[in-house]
Design an enzyme around this catalytic site. Structure first.
Site, PDB file in Angstrom:
ATOM      1  CG  ASP A 320      -0.324  -0.077   2.942  1.00  0.00           C
ATOM      2  OD1 ASP A 320       0.829  -0.607   2.554  1.00  0.00           O
ATOM      3  OD2 ASP A 320      -0.602   0.660   3.462  1.00  0.00           O
ATOM      4  NE  ARG A 324      -0.087   4.011   6.351  1.00  0.00           N
ATOM      5  CZ  ARG A 324      -1.802   4.513   5.453  1.00  0.00           C
ATOM      6  NH1 ARG A 324      -0.531   5.571   5.750  1.00  0.00           N
ATOM      7  NH2 ARG A 324      -2.045   4.066   5.607  1.00  0.00           N
ATOM      8  CG  ASP A 325       2.759   2.147  12.111  1.00  0.00           C
ATOM      9  OD1 ASP A 325       2.073   2.380  10.833  1.00  0.00           O
ATOM     10  OD2 ASP A 325       2.073   2.449  12.712  1.00  0.00           O
ATOM     11  CD  GLU A 326      -1.101   0.305   6.716  1.00  0.00           C
ATOM     12  OE1 GLU A 326      -1.477   1.878   6.886  1.00  0.00           O
ATOM     13  OE2 GLU A 326      -2.558  -0.148   6.591  1.00  0.00           O
ATOM     14  CG  ASP A 333      -3.892  -0.514  -1.685  1.00  0.00           C
ATOM     15  OD1 ASP A 333      -5.217  -1.390  -0.781  1.00  0.00           O
ATOM     16  OD2 ASP A 333      -3.785   0.527  -1.160  1.00  0.00           O
ATOM     17  CD1 TRP A 385      -8.234  -3.942   0.969  1.00  0.00           C
ATOM     18  CD2 TRP A 385     -10.518  -3.334  -0.269  1.00  0.00           C
ATOM     19  NE1 TRP A 385      -8.141  -2.877   1.054  1.00  0.00           N
ATOM     20  CE2 TRP A 385      -9.380  -2.791   0.602  1.00  0.00           C
ATOM     21  CE3 TRP A 385     -11.025  -2.955  -0.732  1.00  0.00           C
ATOM     22  CZ2 TRP A 385      -9.533  -0.943   0.076  1.00  0.00           C
ATOM     23  CZ3 TRP A 385     -11.422  -1.170  -1.117  1.00  0.00           C
ATOM     24  CH2 TRP A 385     -10.651  -0.745  -0.648  1.00  0.00           C
ATOM     25  CD  GLU A 600      -3.756   6.173   3.255  1.00  0.00           C
ATOM     26  OE1 GLU A 600      -3.498   7.272   3.306  1.00  0.00           O
ATOM     27  OE2 GLU A 600      -4.059   5.377   3.722  1.00  0.00           O
ATOM     28  CG  HIS A 621      -1.538   4.651  -0.470  1.00  0.00           C
ATOM     29  ND1 HIS A 621      -0.330   4.539   0.459  1.00  0.00           N
ATOM     30  CD2 HIS A 621      -2.456   3.614  -0.094  1.00  0.00           C
ATOM     31  CE1 HIS A 621      -0.902   3.709   1.424  1.00  0.00           C
ATOM     32  NE2 HIS A 621      -2.433   3.181   1.549  1.00  0.00           N
TER      33      HIS A 621
HETATM   34  C1  BGC Z   1      -3.893   1.148   3.834  1.00  0.00           C
HETATM   35  C2  BGC Z   1      -5.087   0.845   2.302  1.00  0.00           C
HETATM   36  C3  BGC Z   1      -4.957   0.326   2.620  1.00  0.00           C
HETATM   37  C4  BGC Z   1      -6.550   0.232   3.375  1.00  0.00           C
HETATM   38  C5  BGC Z   1      -7.928  -0.801   3.447  1.00  0.00           C
HETATM   39  C6  BGC Z   1      -5.103   1.449   5.069  1.00  0.00           C
HETATM   40  O1  BGC Z   1      -4.212   1.309   5.884  1.00  0.00           O
HETATM   41  O2  BGC Z   1      -2.933   2.157   3.955  1.00  0.00           O
HETATM   42  O3  BGC Z   1      -4.852   1.273   1.419  1.00  0.00           O
HETATM   43  O4  BGC Z   1      -6.638  -1.070   1.195  1.00  0.00           O
HETATM   44  O5  BGC Z   1      -6.164   0.287   4.874  1.00  0.00           O
HETATM   45  O6  BGC Z   1      -8.837  -0.671   4.693  1.00  0.00           O
END
Ligand code: BGC
Length: 721
Positions: A320, A324-326, A333, A385, A600, A621
């Protein structure tokens, strides 16, 4: 020889295991390696291969990639040394929002086999010796600490049991250092901090060189934006994105086991000059296959931003965001962006690997994880998704003509359809979690109420639309795979669902009862409206968009379909206006605000240049980069007429205020070129078709004409407005 996974008894974030060995003669040599964590292999002090973040991210307990390197040139007759430095990476390191650690296991380890002239000469086992590394700490989110001054302690090697039956060879291109970028500007911010601006938001690392006589600690911190001219990291949430180097003397420094999303680097601990700092773009080394150039510099910048968004987020898996912490493999996406991605780059291998993970993560009842590899544990039938399991293989089949995308994933698709069915009531989707039109601006609260990101379109309308679309794909896939009965059953269910959708969401006179742009776009693109009512619906959509001043209000879902719905419904000019609109919210607004990647949210940066106070602001994003697929297909007009572009349809369609568009796409069947150029009162459409490809050309308002291969030019008068 018994090859073992070896780690260390002590708690060590990073460590090195190594061994000296003697070769009677140096011959053809192959090193096979994998790790629970990340590894760097070295032979006689030289890094093996040029890949980073190996062995890559997969759902390790089901599939672990083993890399194979030709190391003939690194070995010598006589004494040799082999070593492996091991870090936590995705396997054990911190992942996902808070402090989730040890997701795959609580011990890192490495497994390796060195084969010389067909004979195994070294394997990882307890004969290796372990010690601390000069890399003291490394984390994908937080960065790396390297200390070249402190002594390294000895550690104790031990075996770490792990099932080797999950081994698979490397599936996709490795992550490599792809490009070096010099400092564009050295800044002293209003707060007095020393910051390098690289002029481009990238995924990668920074390399720094210390001068002769240097002694101290250099710290690099990474950020995507400046706010009021100052270095800003709040949007990274808990990710520290900081590299620290403790050094004595002249040295070139670069982290090994991490990656950051950044444009700006803050330096503390030394007054380094611009020449001493270089940004290194680090991502999966895919082959570039598509380019688009237009007469408008802003549009070109936007398209470049889309391509950068892809590069920055295709780092072993499609993520995504890179900062960041992800940095997770969010399915929605990728599903929104897959069409664009597969024009820009050859994404077959990286997505083949990712789809294998998506299948591996599928729940028993057919539900699909929201991310792959999955580290959050949500399984559902969420539209866009979870539909990735159906739509992504189909898109790749269409783009590359490779039927294995369907055969590999068909069983998972079928199970998924059953899961969707279990969320139906009276034949319509009525249950299950949905993200809706994620981040759409058409729900009042969305702009102010934290966490309400679902947009204004009824989530179960969206769900039914996507279910219908998925059933249609599954029916077609089953037919292609020769599963006639299953194809017919899926098709019958599709037809029934279509009738139910028409009964539920359309008035008896055929008007769509949901008035959002996204609902109208989906109804057109997924064929939900009856043929005889399509014209009116397209007109309503057009009016709706005009009412919004041709500004973008749609989220991840609507944005991917809106421009197609307008162009195909006869309102190409309005689609063009959405693309070219420079006001907030819109694509060129972001460019005008200085974006070098896709944001994003449309309002990740507010029009006054401050970050959206709601939070969750990534400036990298790719979902809204879905617009580029429309540029390739509906503006330049490079369109597949059969899978893999064995037959192509060239249908360039000019936008009045965009003077030229030139697109090239290296398909699996050869290079295709198409576009248009305006000259005064006339417009010249052009195309280039490779040998062995059947083409038809369809110019606006004209009959489709079959053509052979070669170059084509057609000149037409521009009709007055
Ligand atoms: C992500 C998104 C993802 C979404 C789902 C976010 O935190 O960065 O791009 O699809 O969560 O809700």
């Amino acid at each position: 020889m018994g090859i073992k996974f070896i780690g260390v008894k002590e708690a060590a974030n990073v460590y090195t295991v190594g061994k000296d060995f003697c070769l009677e003669h140096a011959g053809k040599a192959v090193l096979r390696v994998t790790a629970l964590g990340l590894y760097k292999a070295e032979i006689n002090g030289k890094k093996v291969g040029d890949a980073y973040l190996t062995p890559g991210w997969t759902c390790y307990h089901k599939m672990l990639q083993v890399q194979e390197y030709d190391v003939t040139d690194l070995l010598q007759k006589g004494e040799n040394n082999i070593s492996f430095t091991v870090a936590e990476g995705w396997y054990k390191g911190r992942l996902v929002y808070a402090d989730k650690m040890n997701i795959y296991g609580d011990k890192t380890a490495v497994w390796a086999q060195l084969i010389v002239d067909g004979k195994t000469v070294v394997v990882t086992d307890e004969s290796f010796v372990a010690k601390e590394s000069y890399i003291r700490y490394s984390s994908l989110y937080d960065g790396e600490v390297q200390d070249f001054t402190a002594p390294v302690k000895d550690l104790t090697v031990c075996e770490i049991p792990f099932d080797t039956s999950v081994f698979v060879p490397q599936i996709c291109e490795p992550v490599r250092d792809i490009e070096r970028i010099a400092v564009k500007e050295m800044l002293r911010t209003p707060k007095g901090e020393l910051v390098c601006d690289f002029g481009q938001n990238i995924a990668g690392v920074a390399e720094v060189s210390t001068p002769e006589g240097f002694e101290g600690t250099i710290t690099l911190q990474f950020a995507e934006i400046l706010v009021d001219g100052n270095f800003y990291t709040d949007n990274l949430r808990t990710a520290k994105a900081t590299d620290t180097f403790v050094v004595r003397g002249k040295k070139t420094l670069c982290p090994e086991f991490t990656c950051h999303g950044f444009r700006y680097v803050k330096i503390t601990g030394g007054e380094l000059s611009a020449e001493c700092v270089t940004a290194i773009v680090r991502h999966t080394d895919m082959k570039r296959t598509g380019t688009v150039n237009t007469s408008d510099a802003m549009v070109n910048r936007l398209l470049e931003n889309v391509v950068w968004g892809q590069r920055d987020n295709f780092v072993d898996i499609p993520t995504d965001c890179p900062q960041r912490d992800e940095r997770l493999g969010w399915t929605g996406d990728l599903n929104a962006f897959c069409g664009t991605a597969s024009y820009n780059y050859d994404v077959r291998l990286i997505l083949k690997k990712w789809l294998a993970d998506l299948r591996n993560e599928q729940a028993e009842d057919g539900k699909i994880s929201h991310i792959a590899p999955d580290v959050i544990g949500y399984h559902d039938t969420a539209s866009l998704w979870c539909d990735a399991i159906v739509m992504v293989p189909w898109k790749l089949y269409e783009m590359y003509g490779d039927v294995s995308f369907l055969s590999d994933n068909y069983e998972a698709m079928r199970k998924y359809i059953a899961a969707r069915e279990s969320n139906c009531e009276n034949g319509l989707m009525a249950k299950g979690f949905e993200y809706g039109d994620w981040l759409a601006l058409d729900k009042e609260q969305c702009l102010c109420e934290s966490g309400n990101y679902f947009g204004g379109t009824d989530v179960y309308f969206i769900s039914n639309a996507f279910y219908a679309h998925c059933l249609d794909i599954v029916a077609k896939s089953a037919a292609i795979l020769g599963k006639t009965e299953e194809a017919e059953a899926a098709h019958r269910r599709y037809e029934r669902l279509l009738q139910s959708i028409r009964g539920e969401y359309f008035t008896p006179a055929g008007r769509l009862a949901i008035g959002t742009v996204t609902a109208q776009a989906l109804a057109l693109c997924f064929g939900l409206a009856e043929e005889k009512h399509r014209e009116r619906l397209a007109k309503e959509l057009n009016e709706n968009v005009l009412r919004h001043g041709c500004r973008m209000t749609t989220g991840f879902i609507g944005t991917a379909y809106l421009l197609f719905a307008l162009s195909d419904g006869g309102y190409h000019e309005t689609a063009g206006k959405l693309l070219l609109n420079r006001e907030y919210p819109g694509w060129l607004h972001e460019v005008e605000m200085g974006a070098t990647t896709i944001w994003e949210k449309w309002n990740s940066l507010l029009p006054d240049g401050t970050p959206n106070p709601e939070g969750m602001n990534s400036y990298n994003h790719y979902a809204y980069g879905s617009v580029m697929e429309w540029v390739y297909r509906r503006v330049a007009g490079i369109q597949y007429a059969s899978p893999g572009f064995r037959r192509v349809k060239i249908m360039p369609n000019a936008i009045r205020t965009l003077d030229s568009v030139h697109a090239e796409f290296e398909s699996v069947n050869g290079k295709i070129v198409a576009g248009y150029e305006k000259h005064g009162n006339s417009i010249r459409y052009f195309a280039e078709i490779p040998e062995g490809v059947d083409a038809e050309v369809c110019l606006p308002g004209e009959q489709t004409v079959p053509v052979g291969h070669g170059k084509f030019v057609c000149e037409r008068e521009i009709s007055p407005e």
